[in-house]
Write an enzyme that holds these catalytic residues in place. Structure first.
Site, PDB file in Angstrom:
ATOM      1  N   CYS A  24      60.524  25.745 -83.136  1.00 52.08           N
ATOM      2  CA  CYS A  24      60.001  24.997 -84.270  1.00 52.08           C
ATOM      3  C   CYS A  24      60.563  23.578 -84.147  1.00 52.08           C
ATOM      4  O   CYS A  24      61.413  23.310 -83.314  1.00 52.08           O
ATOM      5  CB  CYS A  24      60.489  25.593 -85.586  1.00 52.08           C
ATOM      6  N   ARG A  49      54.583  20.638 -79.939  1.00 50.16           N
ATOM      7  CA  ARG A  49      55.288  21.906 -79.739  1.00 50.16           C
ATOM      8  C   ARG A  49      54.510  23.083 -80.317  1.00 50.16           C
ATOM      9  O   ARG A  49      54.822  24.236 -80.033  1.00 50.16           O
ATOM     10  CB  ARG A  49      56.659  21.855 -80.420  1.00 50.16           C
ATOM     11  N   TRP A  94      56.372  27.276 -85.897  1.00 52.31           N
ATOM     12  CA  TRP A  94      55.336  27.586 -84.911  1.00 52.31           C
ATOM     13  C   TRP A  94      54.873  29.034 -85.032  1.00 52.31           C
ATOM     14  O   TRP A  94      55.665  29.947 -84.831  1.00 52.31           O
ATOM     15  CB  TRP A  94      55.869  27.340 -83.496  1.00 52.31           C
ATOM     16  N   ASN A 120      66.015  26.558 -86.740  1.00 55.93           N
ATOM     17  CA  ASN A 120      65.255  26.936 -85.557  1.00 55.93           C
ATOM     18  C   ASN A 120      66.152  27.851 -84.747  1.00 55.93           C
ATOM     19  O   ASN A 120      67.282  27.501 -84.464  1.00 55.93           O
ATOM     20  CB  ASN A 120      64.910  25.657 -84.769  1.00 55.93           C
ATOM     21  N   GLY A 121      65.686  29.044 -84.397  1.00 59.29           N
ATOM     22  CA  GLY A 121      66.512  29.971 -83.626  1.00 59.29           C
ATOM     23  C   GLY A 121      66.317  31.397 -84.120  1.00 59.29           C
ATOM     24  O   GLY A 121      65.354  31.697 -84.827  1.00 59.29           O
ATOM     25  N   GLU A 491      50.152  36.426 -57.382  1.00 61.22           N
ATOM     26  CA  GLU A 491      50.424  35.387 -58.379  1.00 61.22           C
ATOM     27  C   GLU A 491      50.718  34.047 -57.703  1.00 61.22           C
ATOM     28  O   GLU A 491      50.252  33.007 -58.170  1.00 61.22           O
ATOM     29  CB  GLU A 491      51.592  35.843 -59.276  1.00 61.22           C
ATOM     30  N   LYS A 495      48.453  30.695 -58.398  1.00 56.96           N
ATOM     31  CA  LYS A 495      49.008  29.392 -58.799  1.00 56.96           C
ATOM     32  C   LYS A 495      48.528  28.324 -57.820  1.00 56.96           C
ATOM     33  O   LYS A 495      48.144  27.232 -58.218  1.00 56.96           O
ATOM     34  CB  LYS A 495      50.540  29.397 -58.794  1.00 56.96           C
ATOM     35  N   GLU A 498      44.740  27.542 -58.245  1.00 58.38           N
ATOM     36  CA  GLU A 498      44.459  26.965 -59.557  1.00 58.38           C
ATOM     37  C   GLU A 498      44.923  25.501 -59.655  1.00 58.38           C
ATOM     38  O   GLU A 498      44.230  24.667 -60.227  1.00 58.38           O
ATOM     39  CB  GLU A 498      45.233  27.819 -60.571  1.00 58.38           C
ATOM     40  N   HIS A 514      43.958  44.944 -40.965  1.00 57.79           N
ATOM     41  CA  HIS A 514      42.696  45.647 -41.235  1.00 57.79           C
ATOM     42  C   HIS A 514      41.560  44.665 -41.530  1.00 57.79           C
ATOM     43  O   HIS A 514      40.589  45.029 -42.191  1.00 57.79           O
ATOM     44  CB  HIS A 514      42.882  46.644 -42.379  1.00 57.79           C
ATOM     45  N   LYS A 613      42.929  26.847 -70.824  1.00 54.74           N
ATOM     46  CA  LYS A 613      44.177  27.567 -71.081  1.00 54.74           C
ATOM     47  C   LYS A 613      43.874  28.931 -71.712  1.00 54.74           C
ATOM     48  O   LYS A 613      44.492  29.928 -71.378  1.00 54.74           O
ATOM     49  CB  LYS A 613      45.067  26.740 -72.008  1.00 54.74           C
TER      50      LYS A 613
HETATM   51  C1  AGP Z   1      47.069  31.595 -65.066  1.00 52.99           C
HETATM   52  O1  AGP Z   1      47.709  30.513 -64.507  1.00 52.99           O
HETATM   53  C2  AGP Z   1      45.741  31.344 -65.613  1.00 52.99           C
HETATM   54  N1  AGP Z   1      45.687  30.206 -66.442  1.00 52.99           N
HETATM   55  C3  AGP Z   1      44.958  32.547 -66.087  1.00 52.99           C
HETATM   56  O2  AGP Z   1      44.811  33.419 -65.011  1.00 52.99           O
HETATM   57  C4  AGP Z   1      45.493  33.336 -67.303  1.00 52.99           C
HETATM   58  O3  AGP Z   1      46.637  34.040 -66.941  1.00 52.99           O
HETATM   59  C5  AGP Z   1      44.383  34.294 -67.808  1.00 52.99           C
HETATM   60  O4  AGP Z   1      43.293  33.541 -68.244  1.00 52.99           O
HETATM   61  C6  AGP Z   1      44.871  35.212 -68.895  1.00 52.99           C
HETATM   62  O5  AGP Z   1      45.290  34.510 -70.013  1.00 52.99           O
HETATM   63  P1  AGP Z   1      46.092  35.227 -71.166  1.00 52.99           P
HETATM   64  O6  AGP Z   1      47.411  35.642 -70.609  1.00 52.99           O
HETATM   65  O7  AGP Z   1      46.219  34.184 -72.233  1.00 52.99           O
HETATM   66  O8  AGP Z   1      45.306  36.403 -71.609  1.00 52.99           O
END
Ligand code: AGP
Length: 618
Positions: A24, A49, A94, A120-121, A491, A495, A498, A514, A613
């Protein structure tokens, strides 16, 4: 900050309907100018934030006035007439579990309206304190843990606000940044322990705030408080002392950031800031959750199987979760992409369904959670956003306490999702009696060390940056791993694609022969995850297989694996951990690699093209 329970207090130790409000925003001002406008303006600088309610308390002509409201700071502003006075504190909270309410917004005041306080905490012993205070006749107006602090101020002995605040802090456990004002006094007493707090030093006026962003418009002279330190500010002075009241001195530092830099705490991008926040995020996610789990039984029923659902990074966390849960509880577990779940005609006999979503708003995961309910399954949500849609769909919630994540690439939320899965695995294993007490002790001590381990990877970021510069021209890369580092490789690849727009392909190392070996050449680097576990020798074989095709190999190994250098062109070593936790330091290295690749290629980082996002469409 607030912690709210809907189950018994024991259950609330770890899981269930508990809400956390950390990160917060706190601001405070005392000086020779009218405080209201300044305090609200400073508070607005903390909007990045994330928050869902706001409030202000003013010392006005000897009186204490208080205003709070849900929604934006502008909504609060529109509700208040002029609040005269030269001293004020304010707060943004938040996210909430369920509807945010004005009653739960900060500041809080005591029964007599003498003090106002923002916090905050997380106070881990607030339940006991609250029970005692209620028995002694205190009337609480909120469900927050924070409110206990202000009622305690009424009870403790002390000649002035400073000594009373110190007396209260001796009785509380947990993390806090607090700021307190008292009727009739133009002063603010503030303190911190494991929550950020800074002091802004001005001319005939002084500030406190959660971060420098808030005060930069007014002063760039900043004193950073450390844990268990406190301050009393008046218009003319700044008095620093520790929690025993022992005074000390510290010179202010001149901050040269502009406002935008300050929001990112000086990091070039939110993604980098969030990567570097991971030691703290892990610490927060573990706070109060490793103690007393043996007698803290949560599930009554024994589950014979577990299904984990998620998308993107959250799905990858689920894939790692399969190994974690099976190792710790021996319960058969599998992970599935949320959008595919509905197409499974065969359903296991009522698995426990774990839905992972950092945003808690991902349409595919919400739909999957509803489908799981329809199939009669118990559901747990793992999410970072309090009060998000998934928390209303699921039977239980485990909150990751990563704080707001602004960068589109999930980083600290992934690592804290893993923490939630380790905690869940521990819980299930404890119930099923599959973890010896000695092993449990080892696991707990390994988990407590994780923030330090991650910090040590971050300290080596420069080396990773050099590797990224070397590989920045690749069109395509493979990321390979085995066992629980196969999902880590997925993962790492996600990254990379993306953020850097390089085609990254995560693959189980044993599968290269394979098919994909056909794609390897000197222009196709391979990142090989060589964890120090039972897969190590096999991984070395895979590295040789790759180098024989002339592909350059960047091996991610573990300190002590000196022989890797014989086989791989480049080697980055992470600290040794129990193999169960190896994905954590390794993914931090891969996040940095993706970030620096993207930097080297001039990519936009925080808002990569074509992706959002939060994905709210199916
Ligand atoms: C990860 O870097 C991505 N932005 C994306 O794969 C994300 O993890 C996915 O859209 C799921 O989002 P969520 O965790 O908010 O459900």
């Amino acid at each position: 900050m607030e912690a709210r329970y809907r189950g018994t207090s024991r259950q609330g130790q770890f899981i269930a309907e508990r809400t956390w409000f950390h990160l917060c925003g706190i601001v405070g001002f005392t000086g020779e100018r009218e405080a209201q406008e300044i305090v609200l303006d400073c508070l607005k600088r903390l909007e990045y934030r994330g928050y869902d309610s706001a409030g202000i308390a003013m010392i006005s002509d000897g009186a204490l006035t208080l205003k709070k409201s849900v929604g934006e700071i502008s909504a609060l502003e529109s509700q208040i007439e002029r609040m005269p006075g030269l001293t004020g504190i304010a707060h943004t909270r938040w996210a909430t579990h369920g509807k945010p309410t004005t009653a739960n917004a900060h500041p809080f005041t005591d029964c007599k309206g003498e003090y106002a306080l923002v916090h905050n905490g997380i106070l881990t012993n607030y339940m006991e304190l609250k029970e005692q205070l209620i028995k002694r006749g205190h009337k609480f107006t909120s469900e927050t843990d924070s409110e206990v602090l202000v009622h305690m101020l009424e009870e403790v002995a002390g000649a002035d606000l400073k000594s009373k605040v110190l007396a209260v802090l001796k009785l509380v456990e947990g993390s806090y940044a607090i700021a307190v004002v008292q009727k009739g006094h133009d002063e603010i007493v503030a303190a911190r322990n494991e929550s950020p707090l800074i002091v802004g030093v001005g001319h005939d006026e002084n500030f406190i705030a959660s971060d420098v962003t808030a005060i930069l418009k007014h002063t760039n002279e900043v004193i950073y408080l450390l844990d268990r330190e406190a301050v009393r500010i008046t218009p003319k002075g700044v008095e620093l002392f520790d929690l025993n009241g022992v005074a000390f001195e510290r010179d202010p530092k001149k901050v040269s950031w502009n406002l935008e830099d300050a929001e990112k705490s000086g990091y070039a991008h939110f993604m980098l800031k969030e990567i570097f926040e991971q030691p703290r995020a892990i610490h927060e996610s573990l706070l109060g959750r490793l103690e007393g789990q043996e007698d803290d039984a949560f599930f009554k029923e024994q589950f014979t199987s577990i299904k984990i659902l998620g998308c993107g990074t959250s799905y990858h966390a689920g894939l790692v979760g399969k190994y974690i849960i099976e190792e710790l509880s021996r319960i058969p577990t599998n992970a599935q992409i949320s959008s595919e779940y509905r197409y499974s005609p065969v359903t296991e006999a009522k698995p426990l369904v774990v839905c992972i979503s950092q945003s808690g708003e991902t349409a595919d995961t919400l739909a999957a959670a509803r489908e799981a309910k329809k199939r009669g399954c118990k559901t747990i949500a793992i999410t970072n956003v309090l009060g998000s849609a998934i928390t209303r769909e699921a039977d239980f919630v485990i909150y990751t306490r990563a704080g707001p994540e602004i960068g589109v690439a999930a980083t600290k939320t992934f690592v804290t999702q893993l923490i939630a899965l380790y905690l869940l695995g521990l819980r299930l294993g404890t119930i099923k009696n599959t973890i010896s007490s000695e092993r449990r002790r080892e696991i707990v001590s390994e988990m407590r060390a994780l923030p330090r381990i991650v910090q040590s990877v971050l300290n080596d970021a420069g080396k990773i940056e050099d590797f990224a510069k070397k590989y920045k021209c690749a069109q395509s890369m493979f990321f390979i791993g085995r066992h629980m580092n196969y999902p880590t490789s997925l993962e790492g690849a996600l990254k990379t694609k993306e953020i850097s727009y390089i085609h990254g392909e995560g693959y189980p190392a044993g599968e290269l022969k394979h098919g994909p070996l056909a794609l390897l050449s000197k222009d196709t680097p391979v990142v090989a995850i060589c964890a120090a576990d039972h897969t190590y020798e096999k991984m070395l074989g895979n590295v040789r297989e790759v180098t024989a095709r002339e592909s350059p190999v960047l091996a991610i190994g573990v300190e002590g694996n000196q022989d890797l250098e014989k086989y791989a062109e480049d080697v980055f070593l992470v600290p040794k951990v129990d193999p169960l936790f190896s994905p954590i330091p390794i993914i931090v290295a891969l996040q940095l690699f993706a970030y620096y690749l993207a930097i080297a290629r001039g990519c936009p980082i925080d808002k990569p093209r074509n992706i959002a996002k939060t994905v709210t469409v199916e």
